[in-house]
Enzyme design. Structure first.
Site, PDB file in Angstrom:
ATOM      1  CE1 TYR A   1     107.396 112.374  18.385  1.00 33.06           C
ATOM      2  CE2 TYR A   1     109.666 112.553  17.714  1.00 33.06           C
ATOM      3  CZ  TYR A   1     108.673 112.504  18.488  1.00 33.06           C
ATOM      4  OH  TYR A   1     109.079 112.702  19.907  1.00 33.06           O
TER       5      TYR A   1
ATOM      6  CG  ASP B   1      95.659 125.485  38.725  1.00 24.71           C
ATOM      7  OD1 ASP B   1      95.442 124.304  38.871  1.00 24.71           O
ATOM      8  OD2 ASP B   1      96.458 126.149  39.657  1.00 24.71           O
TER       9      ASP B   1
ATOM     10  CG  ASN C   1      99.854 117.399  21.332  1.00 26.72           C
ATOM     11  OD1 ASN C   1     100.549 117.233  22.221  1.00 26.72           O
ATOM     12  ND2 ASN C   1     100.262 116.764  20.067  1.00 26.72           N
TER      13      ASN C   1
ATOM     14  N   PRO D   1     105.333 122.494  23.200  1.00 31.11           N
ATOM     15  CG  PRO D   1     106.501 121.874  24.922  1.00 31.11           C
ATOM     16  CD  PRO D   1     105.087 122.555  24.354  1.00 31.11           C
ATOM     17  CG  ASN D   2     110.521 120.500  21.622  1.00 28.69           C
ATOM     18  OD1 ASN D   2     111.390 121.210  21.380  1.00 28.69           O
ATOM     19  ND2 ASN D   2     110.159 120.119  22.849  1.00 28.69           N
TER      20      ASN D   2
ATOM     21  NE  ARG E   1     115.927 119.590  13.221  1.00 26.58           N
ATOM     22  CZ  ARG E   1     117.254 119.320  12.727  1.00 26.58           C
ATOM     23  NH1 ARG E   1     117.567 118.031  12.715  1.00 26.58           N
ATOM     24  NH2 ARG E   1     117.956 120.153  12.165  1.00 26.58           N
TER      25      ARG E   1
ATOM     26  CB  ALA F   1     107.478 118.605  27.159  1.00 25.77           C
TER      27      ALA F   1
ATOM     28  NE  ARG G   1     107.680 108.986  23.700  1.00 21.20           N
ATOM     29  CZ  ARG G   1     107.813 110.300  23.447  1.00 21.20           C
ATOM     30  NH1 ARG G   1     106.580 111.106  23.043  1.00 21.20           N
ATOM     31  NH2 ARG G   1     108.995 110.909  23.148  1.00 21.20           N
TER      32      ARG G   1
ATOM     33  CD  GLU H   1      95.910 114.698  28.168  1.00 20.53           C
ATOM     34  OE1 GLU H   1      94.915 114.590  28.959  1.00 20.53           O
ATOM     35  OE2 GLU H   1      96.928 114.459  28.446  1.00 20.53           O
TER      36      GLU H   1
ATOM     37  CG  HIS I   1      99.162 112.910  24.412  1.00 17.26           C
ATOM     38  ND1 HIS I   1     100.124 114.185  24.579  1.00 17.26           N
ATOM     39  CD2 HIS I   1      98.335 112.881  25.688  1.00 17.26           C
ATOM     40  CE1 HIS I   1      99.580 114.408  25.996  1.00 17.26           C
ATOM     41  NE2 HIS I   1      98.580 113.749  26.253  1.00 17.26           N
ATOM     42  CG  LEU I   2     101.069 113.906  17.401  1.00 19.54           C
ATOM     43  CD1 LEU I   2     102.244 114.655  16.999  1.00 19.54           C
ATOM     44  CD2 LEU I   2     100.112 113.736  15.846  1.00 19.54           C
ATOM     45  CB  SER I   3     103.909 109.189  20.482  1.00 19.15           C
ATOM     46  OG  SER I   3     103.855 109.829  21.895  1.00 19.15           O
TER      47      SER I   3
ATOM     48  NE  ARG J   1     108.369 111.398  26.924  1.00 16.99           N
ATOM     49  CZ  ARG J   1     108.872 112.365  26.496  1.00 16.99           C
ATOM     50  NH1 ARG J   1     108.307 113.517  26.529  1.00 16.99           N
ATOM     51  NH2 ARG J   1     110.253 112.715  26.123  1.00 16.99           N
TER      52      ARG J   1
END
Lengths: 152, 152, 152, 152, 152, 152, 152, 152, 152, 152, 152, 152
Positions: free
Chosen positions: I28, I92, I79, I15-16, I23, I82, I112, I103, I105-107, I116
Site C-alpha cells: 500500500y 441506501d 472510500n 475499515p482498515n 503496515r 471492504a 483483485r 467513490e 479506491h486506492l488500489s 471486490r
C-alpha cells in the site's frame, strides 16, 4: 364497476387448498378452508365488505377470476398456492387490472424449499402477508380496507 | 376409503399422451394409449386389481384426480409428461395424500433436454420407473402390488 | 458371446452397498446384500436366468466388470451407488457396450441431497428404477426379461 | 468391536501424500509421511492410543479402510487429499459408520483453487482441522481423545 | 533418475481405452490400442526413445504410474480418458512431479458433452494435443522430443 | 510489540456467542461463554500464555480488536460467528496484520445452511478448527503454541 | 480449388501476436513472429507444402482469410489469440468451409484466466495443439500433413 | 421475563429509516418515523400493549436489541431495512430467541432490485408483512396480538 | 444547509484504512492516512473547500456520516473499503441524500479478488475513481469541484 | 521511444462515440467529441502535453492504436465504449505494453445494464475514471501527469 | 435526412452471409445472398422503396453502416449473423439512432446452440423475424412499410 | 386432413389477450383482440385462407387446440402469451404435430423482464415474429402462405 363491487372483496384460493384441515392436520392445522371462509366473512362484514370466496386447482381459472375481479370487486385476496411460484399468466393478469391484490400465504414459504422463495405474484401485488396461518386472511382484509380508506 | 378403492389403482396420464401411437411412431412406437390401457388392465387383473385409466391435457385436472385418488384408489401410477418438469401444484397434491404414487415415463427423460432432467414429482413419489416404454406401466403395477404386500 | 451369457444377468453393486442391513437398519432396512442376492437369484431363476452378483468399492473395478458383461451377460443391473453421481468412466463403459444396462437405486435419490439428483448412468442406461428398496432388483430383472423378449 | 479397537486410531492418507517431503519441499516442507507417522504415533502413545497409519492412491481402498475402521478403531483421522473434493463414495462410507472421523488437511485448502473449497467429507466428519501442517495430525489425535473422554 | 529413464517415455491410457477398435468402430475407428502402441513405439524408436505403454481402468493406478514416471521416464504422454474430467488426484500427481506431461485425446473433446470441456489435467500439463486420433500419440512424442531438445 | 503481547493470545467472539449455554442448550450444549473462557484460560496458563477474551455483536468492533491484536498479542483465536460468512472487512483486517489468526467454530458449519459453507476468514487464517464444540478453543491454543514454537 | 492450394497451408495469427519476441520476452520468449514464420516455412517445405503466413488485429479480417483459405489452401493453422474466446463469427467461418483447421496456442491457455478456457474455435476445429510455444506450429503442420495423407 | 415484557412489543427499525418523510417524499411518502411510532403506539394501546420503538444504523446494535427483546418483550416487530438482505448475524439472533418476530417492510421489496428479493430474516420470522407502507406496522401489531391470543 | 456546508467536502474512509502506511508498505506504499488527509486538505484549500476527513471500522457509522453529510457538506468523497462490496445500507444512505458522492479506491479493485469487482456504492455514486493511490483523493476533489461548477 | 512520445498522450475513443452531442442530447448532453477534444487538448497543453485524439468503430483498430501508443505516447486514455465489455483483444494489447492506460467512461456504467458492469480493460488499466461526463478526460490527463511525475 | 432516405431501406448482412448458397446448400439452401438481394429489391420496389443492400465480415463496419443509415434510410433490416450474439457495439449503434431496425435471421436461432439464444440486437430492435429463410427479408420489408404507414 | 383444413389457419391466443384494448391502452394500444381477428381475417381472405381465431386462459386448452389443429388446419399462428415462457406441455404439443406453427408476440419480449426472454415455443416453431403489434398477425399469415407455397 357495478354496485356490488364497491362492497365486495374477491378471495381466490389456488391448488390443493381445498384439502386444508382434513389432511395433514399436524402440519396445516385442523382449520378447513370453509372455516377460513366463515371467519373471514364474519370479519369482513364488520368492516362493511362481503367476500366472494372461491377455490380452484386450475391455473387458467385463477386467471379468469382475477380478470373478473377487475369489475366485480374492490380488492382481491390471492393465495395462489403452488401457482405462486410458476405462473407468469397470473402475474400478467394482476398487472393488467387496476384492483389491488394482496398476496397471502398460510405458511412461511421462505422457510420451505428454495423454489417456493420466488413468487410471480409479489412484484405486482399491492402487498404480501405470509406465515400467519388463517389469521393472514383477516390481516389481508384489514390491509385492503386500510388501502381503500387512504385512497378515498 | 370406500370398498372399490381397496381393489383399484388410478393410472393418470398427462398432456399429449393421447397422441401416442398415432403420431411419430418412429419415436414413440406404434402402441397407442388405449393399447397400453388394455395390456395394463389385463396385467393388473392378474394381480387382483382394477385400473381407473385416464388422460388429460390440463394440469389442474391432474391435481383434481390425484386428490380423488386419495380415497378412490390403493395406489396411483402417474405419467405427468410435460407437467412433470413444471408443476409444483402436482407436487403438492402428491405430498398431501397418503396413497403411494409411482412416477412412470415412457422415454428415458435423462437422455433428453436438460429441462426434462428435473421432476417435481420424483421427491414425493414412492419410486420412479423410466425408459422402458409401455412395459413401464406393467412394472409400476408390480411395484405397487409389492409395496402394498409389504405393508400388509 | 459365450453360451452362458445367453442365460446370465450381471448384477453390479457399488461402494458401501456391502454394509446393507448390518448398519443403519432404521434407514436402509434390515435386508442384507446377501439376502437381496438370494431373493433376486430366486426370482431370476423363475424367468430362466442366472445372476452373476457382485459388489466392489472401487470405481475402476465397476468399469472392468461392465466391460466384462459385454460378452458374459445378456443384461446388466447396475446400482453404482455413490459413483452414479461422479463417474464419467462408468458412463463411458456403458456407452461402449451393446448389452442393456438397467440403473437401480434402493432409496429415492431425488428426495436426497442435490448432488444425488444427477446421474452419469441414466442417459446411457436402458431405463431407471429407483425408490422401491430391494424390490427394485426384482423389477429390474423383469424389465430386462421384457426388453429381451421384445427384441427376440 | 474387538479389544484392539478400543486402543487404536486409524489414520488414513489419500492420493499423493506418499510424496510428502521428498518433492516440492519449498511448498510442503521437508517432513515426510513416515516422519508424520512417527511423531503422531509418539504423541498418540502418550494419550494411550496406538495408530494404524496407512496411505493409498485408490479411492475405493479408502472406502474399504473406512468401513474396516468401523470395527477396528475408536476413531479415524482422514486426510483424503484430492478425493476430499470429488468422492461421494467416501462421504457415504463415513455416514455409514458410527466411529468419529476427524478431517485433516496439511495446507489451508481455502486459500487454494476454488474446487478445493468444497469437501464431501466435512458435513459427515465430527470436525475439521486444516492449515497447520504436520501438527494437524497431533491436534486431530487430541480432538479424538477429547471427544471420547466426553462420551465416556 | 535411472539410466533407462533417460531413454523412455511413459504412455498412460485411462478407462475404456482398452476397448478401442474392437467396439464402435464407426465412431472410434478400427485401430486398436495395441496398434497405437505399435505405431507409437516405432515412431519413438526413430527419435531414440523407448515407450512404456500401459492402460488401466482405475484412477488410483494412474496416480501410481504418474508418480512412478517421475523417476522412470523422461516424459509422460497421458490420455486419462474419462478421468480427465473428474480427477483432482491425477491433477495433483502431475503437479507433484518434474517430468513433463503431454495430455492427449483421440477425439475432439470440445465437440462433445459440456462436462468433457473441462480438464483437470490441462493446467498442469506441458501442453495439450486433441482431436487427431491415433496420430495424436505421434505428435505427442515429437512434442516431448522437442521440449527435451530445447532444455538440453 | 509490548512485553505483555509476548505472553498473550487474543480470543475474539462474534455475534450471538454471548447467548451460549443459557439458550437452546439442546443445540449448543449447556456450556456458557464464561465457562469456555475459564477452561481456555486455565489451559492457556499451562502453556505459558494469558488470554484476552472478548465478545461483541458489532462487525466493526471485531475489526478494531483484530487491529489491536497486531500489537497486543502473539496470536488471535477468532470465532467470528455469523460475520464469518459476510465480512470482507474482517478478512481485510486479518490480511493486514502479521499475527497468526486461528479460525474456530463450535459447530460443524459445513453440515449447516449453504451460506455457512463459505468463510471470508479461512483464506487469510493460519488454520481452521471446526466442529469440536468448546474443545475447539483448547485445540486452537495448542495450534498457536505449536506454530510459535516452530517459528522460534 | 486452384493449383497452388494443393501445396499451401494458410497460417493465420490473431491480435497482438505481431508483438511476439519484442515485448515481455520473459513471458513469451525472445522468438518473434517472423522467426516462427521462418522456421515453420522451412519445416513445411520439407513436407512439400508452402505456407501463406499472416497476422491481423481485426476479427473480420480473420473471417475474410478463413473464407479465402477454403479455396486457396489445403489446410489452415489458426492461432486466433484473444478472438478464440469471443468470436462466434470465426466459429461460423470455420464451420462453413471444408478445409481442415488446426487450432494452435503458444501458451497453455488452460493455466490462465477462466475466460481463456473456452474456445469458440475448438468444437469446429479438426484438432487442438496448445502449450508448446513456437514448436506448436511445427506440430500443427505435421498434424495437417498426417490428416491429408490419411484422406488420400 | 419481567412484568413489563408481558405488555410490551419491541419495534426495531434499521438503517436509513430515520430519514423517512423528510427526504424523497415522492417515494417514501411524507410520513416520518416519529409519526409511524405515534400511530403505532396508539393502535397498540388499544390492544393493551405498549411499544418500545427504536432505530439504529448499526447492524450489531440490532443484534443487541433483538437479544434484549428476548426478555423485555412479548413480541418483536423488525424492519431491518438494508440489513434484511445481508445480515446472517440478525438471522442468528432471531433464531436464538423464543419471542416471535414479525418482519415488516414499508415498500414492496419484491418489486425492487434483485438483491432485495432475499431476506435473511424471513425464514426465522413468524411471518412477513410487506408493501403496505406505515399501515404495515399496524398489521404487524395485530398479527402479534393474534398469535399471542392463539397461544394463551 | 448551513453556511459551512457550502465550503466543505466530507471525506469518509472505511475499515482498515487507518492502517495505511504503517503496515504492508510494499503493497500500500508508505503514505499514511494522515498524510493523505494533509495533502488532500492542502489541495482542497486551493479550490476553496475545507475537508472534514474521517475514518471508521463500523458500517453503521459510515451510514450515520453519509446522512450527516447531506446537510453538512457540498460533496462526499467515500472510500468505503471492504464495505463497498457488502453494504446495502451504505447504498441506501447514498440513494437517500442529494449531495453528490464520489467513490474512491486506492488500489485497482478490478485486478483483485472476484468479490471486490462488485460495488454497492457505484450505481448511486456520481462517479468512480480507482487505482491511482493517494492521488485519487486529489482527483475526487477536482471532480466534485467541476461538478459543482457545472451546476451553478 | 521517439522524442514526440515524451510529450504526447494518446486518447482513444471506441464505437459510437463519434455520435456524441449530435444525438440523444437529453442523455449524453450536447457536448460533441470534437468539443471534448478541444477542451482536453487545451487542458493537456497547460500540463505540457499534446494529445493525439482518435475515434474508431473497429475493435482491431483500437488494438492497432494501443500497440502504436507503446512507442508514440507517454500515456493512453482509453474510452473503449462497448468494446470495454467484450474485447479480450484490447485487454491483451494493454497487457502487452508498458505505457500506462487510464480507462475513462462518460456515463456511470455501473448504473446501467448488467453486461456493462464487467470491463476487460479495468484489470490491466492503471486506473479507472467513470461517470463524470466530459470532465473525466480532464481528470484522466491529470491522473497520467501525476503518475508520470511520481515515476520521474 | 436527404431525399433518397425517404425512399430507401438499408439492408445489412453480417459475417459469413456472403457464403450463402455456394456452401452447405443442404443446410442453408441453394439461394445465394445475391438472389436474396434481387428478390428483396423486387419486392421493395412494389412497395415504393429502394434497397441499399450490403454485406461485411467486420463488426465495426456494421456499426459504421448503422450510423450511416440514421440519415440515409427510412428503415434498416439487420441480419447481424454471428455478431448478433456478441456485439454490444452494434447494440449501442442501434440505440443511438432513430430509424427503426428490424432484426432478421434466416435460420431458427432458438433451435441452435445455447449461445445463439441471446441477441444484443433484439431489445433495441423494432421487431424480430426469424426462421423463415430468405422469405424473412420480404416479411421485414413489409414490417417496415407497415410501421412507417402507421406513423405517417 | 379434412377439406376445410386445406383452407384454414388456426390462430390461438393465450392468457390475458382477451383484455387487449380495453385495458392499459397506453401500453398495448387501443386495438382489441376482436379487431385483430377482423383485420387478420380480412387479410387471410385475400390470400385464400379462412381463420379459426380463439382465445383461452387455460394452458391445457391451448394443448387441446394445437392437437386439434394438426388435422383441422394448414398452419397455426400461436401467441401463447405468458405460457410461452413456462409451458413444456405446449412445446410438446407443437413437436408432436406436422402442421407449421408460427410464434407471434405483440410486444418485443426481449426488451422486457429476463424471464420473458426464453420461449418454450421457439425451438419447435417454424419461425418467430415479435414486436410488431397487431401487424405481426398479418406478417404471420404471409409467412405461412409463403411456407405452404414453397412446399407445394
Amino acid at each position: 364497476m357495478n354496485d356490488t363491487a364497491s362492497q365486495t372483496f374477491l378471495v381466490l384460493n389456488g391448488p390443493n387448498l381445498n384439502l386444508l384441515g382434513t389432511r395433514e392436520p399436524e402440519t396445516y392445522g385442523s382449520v378447513t378452508l370453509s372455516e377460513i371462509e366463515a371467519s373471514s366473512t364474519a370479519h369482513a362484514a364488520q368492516t362493511g365488505y362481503a367476500l366472494d370466496f372461491r377455490q380452484t386447482n386450475i391455473e387458467g381459472t385463477l386467471v379468469d377470476w382475477i380478470q373478473e375481479g377487475a369489475t366485480s370487486a374492490k380488492g382481491i385476496i390471492l393465495n395462489a398456492a403452488a401457482y405462486t411460484h410458476t405462473s407468469v399468466a397470473i402475474h400478467d393478469a394482476i398487472a393488467a387490472i387496476n384492483v389491488p391484490v394482496v398476496e397471502v400465504h398460510l405458511s412461511n414459504v421462505f422457510a420451505r424449499e428454495e423454489y417456493r422463495h420466488h413468487s410471480y405474484v409479489s412484484d405486482v401485488a399491492a402487498g404480501v402477508i405470509c406465515g400467519f396461518g388463517p389469521h393472514g386472511y383477516i390481516l389481508a382484509i384489514d390491509a385492503l380496507v386500510g388501502m381503500l380508506r387512504d385512497q378515498s
